[in-house]
Scaffold this motif. Structure first.
Motif, PDB file in Angstrom:
ATOM      1  N   MET A 207      42.001  41.049  46.601  1.00 25.03           N
ATOM      2  CA  MET A 207      41.629  42.404  46.237  1.00 25.03           C
ATOM      3  C   MET A 207      40.136  42.415  45.927  1.00 25.03           C
ATOM      4  SD  MET A 207      44.702  43.993  44.033  1.00 25.03           S
ATOM      5  CE  MET A 207      45.600  42.670  43.283  1.00 25.03           C
ATOM      6  N   PRO A 208      39.424  43.367  46.467  1.00 25.45           N
ATOM      7  CA  PRO A 208      37.963  43.321  46.384  1.00 25.45           C
ATOM      8  C   PRO A 208      37.352  44.235  45.326  1.00 25.45           C
ATOM      9  CG  PRO A 208      38.612  44.878  48.066  1.00 25.45           C
ATOM     10  CD  PRO A 208      39.883  44.303  47.470  1.00 25.45           C
ATOM     11  N   ILE A 209      36.089  43.972  45.060  1.00 25.80           N
ATOM     12  CA  ILE A 209      35.216  44.938  44.401  1.00 25.80           C
ATOM     13  C   ILE A 209      34.209  45.324  45.483  1.00 25.80           C
ATOM     14  CG2 ILE A 209      33.533  45.348  42.591  1.00 25.80           C
ATOM     15  CD1 ILE A 209      34.911  43.112  40.986  1.00 25.80           C
ATOM     16  N   ASN A 210      34.357  46.525  46.030  1.00 19.48           N
ATOM     17  CA  ASN A 210      33.510  46.953  47.142  1.00 19.48           C
ATOM     18  C   ASN A 210      32.056  47.087  46.729  1.00 19.48           C
ATOM     19  OD1 ASN A 210      35.701  47.059  48.819  1.00 19.48           O
ATOM     20  ND2 ASN A 210      35.512  49.228  49.296  1.00 19.48           N
ATOM     21  N   ASP A 211      31.183  47.010  47.720  1.00 17.73           N
ATOM     22  CA  ASP A 211      29.750  47.141  47.496  1.00 17.73           C
ATOM     23  C   ASP A 211      29.362  48.521  46.978  1.00 17.73           C
ATOM     24  OD1 ASP A 211      29.398  44.536  48.347  1.00 17.73           O
ATOM     25  OD2 ASP A 211      28.913  45.115  50.412  1.00 17.73           O
ATOM     26  N   ASP A 212      30.206  49.546  47.206  1.00 20.55           N
ATOM     27  CA  ASP A 212      29.856  50.904  46.784  1.00 20.55           C
ATOM     28  C   ASP A 212      30.230  51.196  45.327  1.00 20.55           C
ATOM     29  OD1 ASP A 212      32.613  50.984  47.095  1.00 20.55           O
ATOM     30  OD2 ASP A 212      32.620  52.714  48.443  1.00 20.55           O
ATOM     31  N   VAL A 213      30.740  50.215  44.598  1.00 20.17           N
ATOM     32  CA  VAL A 213      31.069  50.381  43.180  1.00 20.17           C
ATOM     33  C   VAL A 213      29.786  50.301  42.364  1.00 20.17           C
ATOM     34  CG1 VAL A 213      32.287  49.363  41.214  1.00 20.17           C
ATOM     35  CG2 VAL A 213      33.388  49.466  43.455  1.00 20.17           C
ATOM     36  N   LYS A 214      29.601  51.254  41.449  1.00 24.56           N
ATOM     37  CA  LYS A 214      28.440  51.259  40.555  1.00 24.56           C
ATOM     38  C   LYS A 214      28.882  50.729  39.201  1.00 24.56           C
ATOM     39  CE  LYS A 214      26.374  55.178  42.876  1.00 24.56           C
ATOM     40  NZ  LYS A 214      26.060  56.599  42.797  1.00 24.56           N
ATOM     41  N   LEU A 215      28.429  49.528  38.876  1.00 22.59           N
ATOM     42  CA  LEU A 215      28.788  48.881  37.617  1.00 22.59           C
ATOM     43  C   LEU A 215      27.643  49.013  36.628  1.00 22.59           C
ATOM     44  CD1 LEU A 215      30.390  45.527  38.857  1.00 22.59           C
ATOM     45  CD2 LEU A 215      31.574  47.556  38.012  1.00 22.59           C
ATOM     46  N   GLY A 216      27.947  49.468  35.409  1.00 18.52           N
ATOM     47  CA  GLY A 216      26.955  49.532  34.358  1.00 18.52           C
ATOM     48  C   GLY A 216      26.630  48.141  33.830  1.00 18.52           C
ATOM     49  N   LYS A 217      25.818  48.095  32.794  1.00 18.96           N
ATOM     50  CA  LYS A 217      25.418  46.835  32.181  1.00 18.96           C
ATOM     51  C   LYS A 217      26.588  46.229  31.405  1.00 18.96           C
ATOM     52  CE  LYS A 217      20.702  48.398  31.609  1.00 18.96           C
ATOM     53  NZ  LYS A 217      19.696  48.881  30.662  1.00 18.96           N
ATOM     54  N   ASN A 218      26.718  44.932  31.501  1.00 20.30           N
ATOM     55  CA  ASN A 218      27.689  44.154  30.725  1.00 20.30           C
ATOM     56  C   ASN A 218      29.140  44.592  30.923  1.00 20.30           C
ATOM     57  OD1 ASN A 218      25.600  42.557  29.534  1.00 20.30           O
ATOM     58  ND2 ASN A 218      25.175  44.271  28.158  1.00 20.30           N
ATOM     59  N   VAL A 219      29.464  45.062  32.120  1.00 20.14           N
ATOM     60  CA  VAL A 219      30.860  45.356  32.442  1.00 20.14           C
ATOM     61  C   VAL A 219      31.590  44.024  32.557  1.00 20.14           C
ATOM     62  CG1 VAL A 219      32.430  46.247  34.212  1.00 20.14           C
ATOM     63  CG2 VAL A 219      30.389  47.542  33.575  1.00 20.14           C
ATOM     64  N   LYS A 220      32.772  43.932  31.956  1.00 24.96           N
ATOM     65  CA  LYS A 220      33.561  42.697  31.994  1.00 24.96           C
ATOM     66  C   LYS A 220      34.818  42.949  32.818  1.00 24.96           C
ATOM     67  CE  LYS A 220      35.097  38.638  30.584  1.00 24.96           C
ATOM     68  NZ  LYS A 220      34.654  37.417  31.190  1.00 24.96           N
ATOM     69  N   ILE A 221      34.914  42.262  33.951  1.00 29.51           N
ATOM     70  CA  ILE A 221      36.115  42.296  34.783  1.00 29.51           C
ATOM     71  C   ILE A 221      36.727  40.909  34.676  1.00 29.51           C
ATOM     72  CG2 ILE A 221      37.031  42.656  37.104  1.00 29.51           C
ATOM     73  CD1 ILE A 221      34.538  44.477  37.575  1.00 29.51           C
ATOM     74  N   PHE A 222      37.862  40.812  34.029  1.00 29.59           N
ATOM     75  CA  PHE A 222      38.405  39.517  33.651  1.00 29.59           C
ATOM     76  C   PHE A 222      38.803  38.650  34.832  1.00 29.59           C
ATOM     77  CE2 PHE A 222      38.618  41.983  29.798  1.00 29.59           C
ATOM     78  CZ  PHE A 222      38.124  41.092  28.871  1.00 29.59           C
ATOM     79  N   HIS A 223      39.284  39.239  35.910  1.00 31.64           N
ATOM     80  CA  HIS A 223      39.654  38.482  37.106  1.00 31.64           C
ATOM     81  C   HIS A 223      39.174  39.271  38.321  1.00 31.64           C
ATOM     82  CE1 HIS A 223      42.102  35.663  34.840  1.00 31.64           C
ATOM     83  NE2 HIS A 223      42.563  36.699  34.178  1.00 31.64           N
ATOM     84  N   THR A 224      37.950  39.003  38.731  1.00 35.07           N
ATOM     85  CA  THR A 224      37.343  39.801  39.802  1.00 35.07           C
ATOM     86  C   THR A 224      38.112  39.722  41.114  1.00 35.07           C
ATOM     87  OG1 THR A 224      35.842  37.975  40.315  1.00 35.07           O
ATOM     88  CG2 THR A 224      35.019  39.698  38.833  1.00 35.07           C
ATOM     89  N   ASN A 225      38.859  38.655  41.316  1.00 34.60           N
ATOM     90  CA  ASN A 225      39.643  38.537  42.550  1.00 34.60           C
ATOM     91  C   ASN A 225      41.020  39.197  42.434  1.00 34.60           C
ATOM     92  OD1 ASN A 225      40.334  36.544  40.680  1.00 34.60           O
ATOM     93  ND2 ASN A 225      41.020  35.114  42.241  1.00 34.60           N
ATOM     94  N   LEU A 226      41.327  39.791  41.272  1.00 32.19           N
ATOM     95  CA  LEU A 226      42.634  40.417  41.062  1.00 32.19           C
ATOM     96  C   LEU A 226      42.515  41.901  40.711  1.00 32.19           C
ATOM     97  CD1 LEU A 226      44.460  37.609  39.048  1.00 32.19           C
ATOM     98  CD2 LEU A 226      44.626  38.102  41.499  1.00 32.19           C
TER      99      LEU A 226
END
Length: 170
Positions: free
Chosen positions: A1-20
């Protein structure tokens, strides 16, 4: 499962399992935390310092203001009359339906396994109980539970009760 390039992430966003996770076309504010097995679709706006717990689904049209809590397995919906096909039997496409938006205001909390139907506003600091089905607007500070969700209290009253209880303990 991806995080697409078009996602806008703010500062210090925590995604615990980026591949999930499955994130695409969304915007996520500063210091927000996202658990595993979360899907956030295009045009979702998430404020700062939110927490999105595991197994939750935020579909197109959802807006979370700052400091919103989403429990495990919360399900948002965005179509009042969902169908797989049109009247002629052809499969529906993105052009064959209308997104109905949902707003969750600042500091609101939604309990695990709640379902939020399209077009509602959940008020500031409101609490939606676990397993509730929200099919109408929730006022600021309201506590709602059940199927369908009904107001059972006000969070400001609960805080006063907790203060009284704490003072009686000391």
């Amino acid at each position: 499962m991806p995080i697409n390039d078009d996602v806008k992430l703010g500062k210090n966003v925590k995604i615990f399992h980026t591949n999930l996770v499955n994130l695409y076309g969304c915007e996520i504010g500063d210091e927000t935390k996202i658990g595993a097995f979360v899907e956030i679709q295009k045009d979702v706006m998430i404020g700062s310092r939110c927490k999105i717990s595991s197994h939750s689904f935020l579909c197109e049209g959802v807006v979370l203001e700052n400091e919103v809590f989403i429990g495990h397995g919360v399900m948002f919906t965005n179509d009042i009359y969902p169908r797989a096909t049109n009247e002629d039997g052809s499969l529906k496409t993105g052009d064959d339906w209308c997104v109905v938006k949902t707003l969750v205001k600042q500091c609101a909390s939604i309990g695990s396994n709640a379902t939020i139907l399209p077009g509602v506003t959940i008020g500031k600091k409101a609490i939606v109980g676990a397993g509730a089905v929200v099919n109408h607007d929730v006022p600021d500070y309201a506590i709602v539970v059940g199927v369908p969700a009904k107001v059972i209290g006000d969070v400001r009253d609960r805080c006063q009760q907790l203060e009284v209880s704490a003072n009686n303990i000391s």
